[in-house]
Design a protein around this motif. Sequence first.
Motif, PDB file in Angstrom:
ATOM      1  N   GLN A   1       0.846  -1.200   0.000  1.00  0.00           N
ATOM      2  CA  GLN A   1       0.000   0.000   0.000  1.00  0.00           C
ATOM      3  C   GLN A   1       0.882   1.251   0.000  1.00  0.00           C
ATOM      4  OE1 GLN A   1      -3.229  -0.439   2.764  1.00  0.00           O
ATOM      5  NE2 GLN A   1      -3.907   1.681   2.541  1.00  0.00           N
ATOM      6  N   SER A   2       1.628   1.404  -1.088  1.00  0.00           N
ATOM      7  CA  SER A   2       2.563   2.516  -1.211  1.00  0.00           C
ATOM      8  C   SER A   2       2.759   2.833  -2.689  1.00  0.00           C
ATOM      9  CB  SER A   2       3.921   2.152  -0.593  1.00  0.00           C
ATOM     10  OG  SER A   2       4.874   3.168  -0.852  1.00  0.00           O
ATOM     11  N   LYS A   3       2.947   4.104  -2.978  1.00  0.00           N
ATOM     12  CA  LYS A   3       3.214   4.500  -4.371  1.00  0.00           C
ATOM     13  C   LYS A   3       4.660   4.231  -4.754  1.00  0.00           C
ATOM     14  CE  LYS A   3       4.202   9.390  -3.340  1.00  0.00           C
ATOM     15  NZ  LYS A   3       3.836  10.795  -3.684  1.00  0.00           N
ATOM     16  N   TYR A   4       5.484   3.914  -3.751  1.00  0.00           N
ATOM     17  CA  TYR A   4       6.896   3.646  -4.008  1.00  0.00           C
ATOM     18  C   TYR A   4       7.171   2.151  -4.113  1.00  0.00           C
ATOM     19  CZ  TYR A   4       7.513   8.526  -2.586  1.00  0.00           C
ATOM     20  OH  TYR A   4       7.434   9.889  -2.493  1.00  0.00           O
ATOM     21  N   GLY A   5       8.335   1.819  -4.663  1.00  0.00           N
ATOM     22  CA  GLY A   5       8.676   0.406  -4.813  1.00  0.00           C
ATOM     23  C   GLY A   5      10.168   0.159  -4.871  1.00  0.00           C
ATOM     24  N   LEU A   6      10.889   0.580  -3.839  1.00  0.00           N
ATOM     25  CA  LEU A   6      12.342   0.354  -3.831  1.00  0.00           C
ATOM     26  C   LEU A   6      12.711  -0.995  -3.228  1.00  0.00           C
ATOM     27  CD1 LEU A   6      14.327   3.634  -3.043  1.00  0.00           C
ATOM     28  CD2 LEU A   6      14.416   2.194  -5.069  1.00  0.00           C
ATOM     29  N   GLY A   7      12.305  -1.243  -1.982  1.00  0.00           N
ATOM     30  CA  GLY A   7      12.716  -2.497  -1.369  1.00  0.00           C
ATOM     31  C   GLY A   7      11.925  -2.838  -0.123  1.00  0.00           C
ATOM     32  N   VAL A   8      11.972  -4.122   0.225  1.00  0.00           N
ATOM     33  CA  VAL A   8      11.284  -4.646   1.400  1.00  0.00           C
ATOM     34  C   VAL A   8      12.234  -5.573   2.152  1.00  0.00           C
ATOM     35  CG1 VAL A   8       9.418  -6.171   2.191  1.00  0.00           C
ATOM     36  CG2 VAL A   8       8.981  -4.514   0.376  1.00  0.00           C
TER      37      VAL A   8
ATOM     38  N   LEU B   1      18.930  -5.425   6.070  1.00  0.00           N
ATOM     39  CA  LEU B   1      18.405  -4.168   5.570  1.00  0.00           C
ATOM     40  C   LEU B   1      18.622  -4.067   4.074  1.00  0.00           C
ATOM     41  CD1 LEU B   1      20.908  -1.296   5.989  1.00  0.00           C
ATOM     42  CD2 LEU B   1      21.393  -3.436   7.163  1.00  0.00           C
ATOM     43  N   VAL B   2      17.737  -3.387   3.396  1.00  0.00           N
ATOM     44  CA  VAL B   2      17.906  -3.156   1.964  1.00  0.00           C
ATOM     45  C   VAL B   2      19.093  -2.221   1.766  1.00  0.00           C
ATOM     46  CG1 VAL B   2      16.844  -2.220  -0.118  1.00  0.00           C
ATOM     47  CG2 VAL B   2      15.446  -3.485   1.533  1.00  0.00           C
ATOM     48  N   LYS B   3      20.021  -2.636   0.916  1.00  0.00           N
ATOM     49  CA  LYS B   3      21.216  -1.820   0.680  1.00  0.00           C
ATOM     50  C   LYS B   3      21.716  -2.055  -0.738  1.00  0.00           C
ATOM     51  CE  LYS B   3      24.020  -5.389   2.968  1.00  0.00           C
ATOM     52  NZ  LYS B   3      24.939  -5.670   4.090  1.00  0.00           N
ATOM     53  N   SER B   4      22.503  -1.118  -1.222  1.00  0.00           N
ATOM     54  CA  SER B   4      23.082  -1.256  -2.556  1.00  0.00           C
ATOM     55  C   SER B   4      24.429  -1.962  -2.441  1.00  0.00           C
ATOM     56  CB  SER B   4      23.247   0.111  -3.223  1.00  0.00           C
ATOM     57  OG  SER B   4      24.027   0.974  -2.417  1.00  0.00           O
ATOM     58  N   ASP B   5      24.704  -2.810  -3.419  1.00  0.00           N
ATOM     59  CA  ASP B   5      25.931  -3.599  -3.474  1.00  0.00           C
ATOM     60  C   ASP B   5      26.398  -3.574  -4.923  1.00  0.00           C
ATOM     61  OD1 ASP B   5      27.646  -5.906  -3.948  1.00  0.00           O
ATOM     62  OD2 ASP B   5      27.010  -6.688  -2.007  1.00  0.00           O
ATOM     63  N   PRO B   6      27.663  -3.222  -5.190  1.00  0.00           N
ATOM     64  CA  PRO B   6      28.132  -3.156  -6.575  1.00  0.00           C
ATOM     65  C   PRO B   6      27.862  -4.421  -7.385  1.00  0.00           C
ATOM     66  CG  PRO B   6      29.781  -2.241  -5.110  1.00  0.00           C
ATOM     67  CD  PRO B   6      28.717  -2.846  -4.238  1.00  0.00           C
ATOM     68  N   ARG B   7      27.758  -5.561  -6.715  1.00  0.00           N
ATOM     69  CA  ARG B   7      27.585  -6.834  -7.420  1.00  0.00           C
ATOM     70  C   ARG B   7      26.141  -7.155  -7.775  1.00  0.00           C
ATOM     71  NH1 ARG B   7      30.719  -9.624  -2.537  1.00  0.00           N
ATOM     72  NH2 ARG B   7      29.234  -8.182  -1.544  1.00  0.00           N
ATOM     73  N   LEU B   8      25.197  -6.354  -7.263  1.00  0.00           N
ATOM     74  CA  LEU B   8      23.770  -6.630  -7.462  1.00  0.00           C
ATOM     75  C   LEU B   8      23.078  -5.456  -8.142  1.00  0.00           C
ATOM     76  CD1 LEU B   8      22.980  -8.145  -3.937  1.00  0.00           C
ATOM     77  CD2 LEU B   8      23.129  -9.417  -6.091  1.00  0.00           C
ATOM     78  N   PRO B   9      22.128  -5.729  -9.053  1.00  0.00           N
ATOM     79  CA  PRO B   9      21.384  -4.633  -9.670  1.00  0.00           C
ATOM     80  C   PRO B   9      20.582  -3.869  -8.626  1.00  0.00           C
ATOM     81  CG  PRO B   9      20.843  -6.755 -10.698  1.00  0.00           C
ATOM     82  CD  PRO B   9      21.701  -7.042  -9.522  1.00  0.00           C
ATOM     83  N   PHE B  10      20.478  -2.565  -8.836  1.00  0.00           N
ATOM     84  CA  PHE B  10      19.774  -1.720  -7.876  1.00  0.00           C
ATOM     85  C   PHE B  10      18.837  -0.782  -8.618  1.00  0.00           C
ATOM     86  CE2 PHE B  10      19.301   2.254  -5.546  1.00  0.00           C
ATOM     87  CZ  PHE B  10      18.875   1.798  -4.313  1.00  0.00           C
ATOM     88  N   GLY B  11      17.573  -0.729  -8.165  1.00  0.00           N
ATOM     89  CA  GLY B  11      16.614   0.197  -8.743  1.00  0.00           C
ATOM     90  C   GLY B  11      15.215  -0.126  -8.270  1.00  0.00           C
ATOM     91  N   GLY B  12      14.263   0.718  -8.616  1.00  0.00           N
ATOM     92  CA  GLY B  12      12.922   0.564  -8.085  1.00  0.00           C
ATOM     93  C   GLY B  12      11.846   0.440  -9.137  1.00  0.00           C
ATOM     94  N   THR B  13      10.605   0.409  -8.643  1.00  0.00           N
ATOM     95  CA  THR B  13       9.417   0.350  -9.492  1.00  0.00           C
ATOM     96  C   THR B  13       8.455   1.455  -9.045  1.00  0.00           C
ATOM     97  OG1 THR B  13       8.303  -1.202  -7.983  1.00  0.00           O
ATOM     98  CG2 THR B  13       9.640  -2.157  -9.762  1.00  0.00           C
ATOM     99  N   LYS B  14       7.343   1.560  -9.730  1.00  0.00           N
ATOM    100  CA  LYS B  14       6.325   2.560  -9.413  1.00  0.00           C
ATOM    101  C   LYS B  14       6.954   3.955  -9.344  1.00  0.00           C
ATOM    102  CE  LYS B  14       4.620   0.059  -5.843  1.00  0.00           C
ATOM    103  NZ  LYS B  14       3.699  -0.407  -4.778  1.00  0.00           N
ATOM    104  N   LYS B  15       6.618   4.738  -8.337  1.00  0.00           N
ATOM    105  CA  LYS B  15       7.129   6.110  -8.239  1.00  0.00           C
ATOM    106  C   LYS B  15       8.594   6.171  -7.786  1.00  0.00           C
ATOM    107  CE  LYS B  15       3.226   8.286  -9.235  1.00  0.00           C
ATOM    108  NZ  LYS B  15       3.059   9.156 -10.421  1.00  0.00           N
ATOM    109  N   SER B  16       9.193   5.015  -7.545  1.00  0.00           N
ATOM    110  CA  SER B  16      10.610   4.983  -7.172  1.00  0.00           C
ATOM    111  C   SER B  16      11.523   5.026  -8.389  1.00  0.00           C
ATOM    112  CB  SER B  16      10.919   3.733  -6.342  1.00  0.00           C
ATOM    113  OG  SER B  16      10.332   3.823  -5.063  1.00  0.00           O
ATOM    114  N   GLY B  17      10.935   5.025  -9.594  1.00  0.00           N
ATOM    115  CA  GLY B  17      11.751   5.205 -10.782  1.00  0.00           C
ATOM    116  C   GLY B  17      11.850   3.984 -11.658  1.00  0.00           C
ATOM    117  N   TYR B  18      12.857   4.014 -12.548  1.00  0.00           N
ATOM    118  CA  TYR B  18      13.058   2.909 -13.486  1.00  0.00           C
ATOM    119  C   TYR B  18      14.523   2.851 -13.902  1.00  0.00           C
ATOM    120  CZ  TYR B  18      12.243   6.908 -16.635  1.00  0.00           C
ATOM    121  OH  TYR B  18      12.283   8.141 -17.238  1.00  0.00           O
ATOM    122  N   GLY B  19      14.874   1.694 -14.470  1.00  0.00           N
ATOM    123  CA  GLY B  19      16.269   1.461 -14.830  1.00  0.00           C
ATOM    124  C   GLY B  19      17.005   0.822 -13.669  1.00  0.00           C
TER     125      GLY B  19
END
Length: 452
Positions: free
Chosen positions: A379-386, A413-431
């Motif tokens: 129930q959120s307009k964002y979609g980065l991570g859970v 915790l959700v975090k960025s790692d150079p070895r893993l793709p990072f990005g979101g969906t919905k209002k969190s963006g694309y790519g």
Amino acid sequence: MEFKSINPYNGEEVGSYTALSEDELNEKLNRSQIAFKSWKNVSITERCQLIKKAGQVLRDNVEEYAKMITLEMGKPISESRGEVNKCALVCDYYADNAKSFLADEIIETDASLSFVKHDPIGTVLAIMPWNFPFWQVFRYAAPTLIAGNTGLLKHAPNVFGSAKLIEEVFTKAGVPKDVFQNLIVHHDQTENIISHDAVRAVTLTGSERAGSAVAEIAGKHIKKTLLELGGNNAFIVWEDADIDSAVKTAITARMLNCGQSCIAAKRFILLEAIYDEFVTKFTKAVRDLTSGDPLDETTKVGPLARKDLADELNKQVKKSIKLGAELLLGGNQKDCYHEPTILGNVTPGMPAFDEETFGPVAAMIKAKDIEHAFALSEQSKYGLGVTVCTKNIEKAIEYADKVSDGAYFINELVKSDPRLPFGGTKKSGYGRELSKDGILEFVNRKTVYVKK
């Protein structure tokens, strides 16, 4: 126009920077286009070596760079060091892997030979935020430059000192002149930059509003965009979770960088049976965090980067309380400093649930069962991570397809790692940034077909 960088902890001026004139800006854009013509012909081996050297420059100057980050946007100095070192790590990662990522991709067809090759596209403009002033830039710059593109950086005005140092990193590493350039400009120059023939793509990390505006401009000029925008991550705790471990992870997930992170856990969705235990232990852990001067090694929570950010956060807290949220801890603000704050019994319809709270505010939410927890998460307009905390790993993996976000972390915790793709969906963006995906975002995947 003069831009001033102000220390949010004490209000002192860190630096003053003069905006480029229109002629100076055009000159830089033209030079970037010229530099691309030679840079793209530098061997991948040499480009990798230069980016590897950039990583070493970061390590050699970690104290200088970390201090600038802390002075400009208030991050605790220990976290600033960690940020600089992570930038060195991403340089190493792409230097070590770019050759394989960019290698020709053979595809069997009716042709005698058919394959996809990966060519650079030109200049890539980066519009970057202040919250991770080095990391956000390097996770774009390392793969973009190694791929043979040139780079332009339009950083947030309150971290222009960091932007200047970043440009110097590449210069010290031996990257040729004009391959990476820092632009001291106001945001009203954005369309002029994007419309220039040199610029072939734009990557933006920032707010939903900024992303929408830049995507509209880029679309008008048929330029590719990558958007990494806001987030309102859910941190779900099941009944069988190790609560002590979950709380420890949750503290970092919420309070790192004083909560100023798009991928920070913001909504703590707790099954009713463990709600009281988690909230009690989390509250105690937050009370134990040391606030103060971010240059002090013991400080865990510093100021927010600007007073207007603290003002907005406080409005969200007050409105949520007015709508029925329970103030369990904190709630006070003075200038740029906002107390670490915990709100209990948060429900949909409150700012603490619906909006991104960019600061040290944790919203505690009750869920009746696992299905209800995931429904609340969605129930959120964002979609980065859970994040999901549980001892039942197999069951948690089965629930991954119930999450529409770009990341799903179990007991971490959700975090960025150079070895893993990072990005979101919905209002969190694309790519996607990072990993192989990140370097392929800004290349021409060219099909080559040979018939003998």
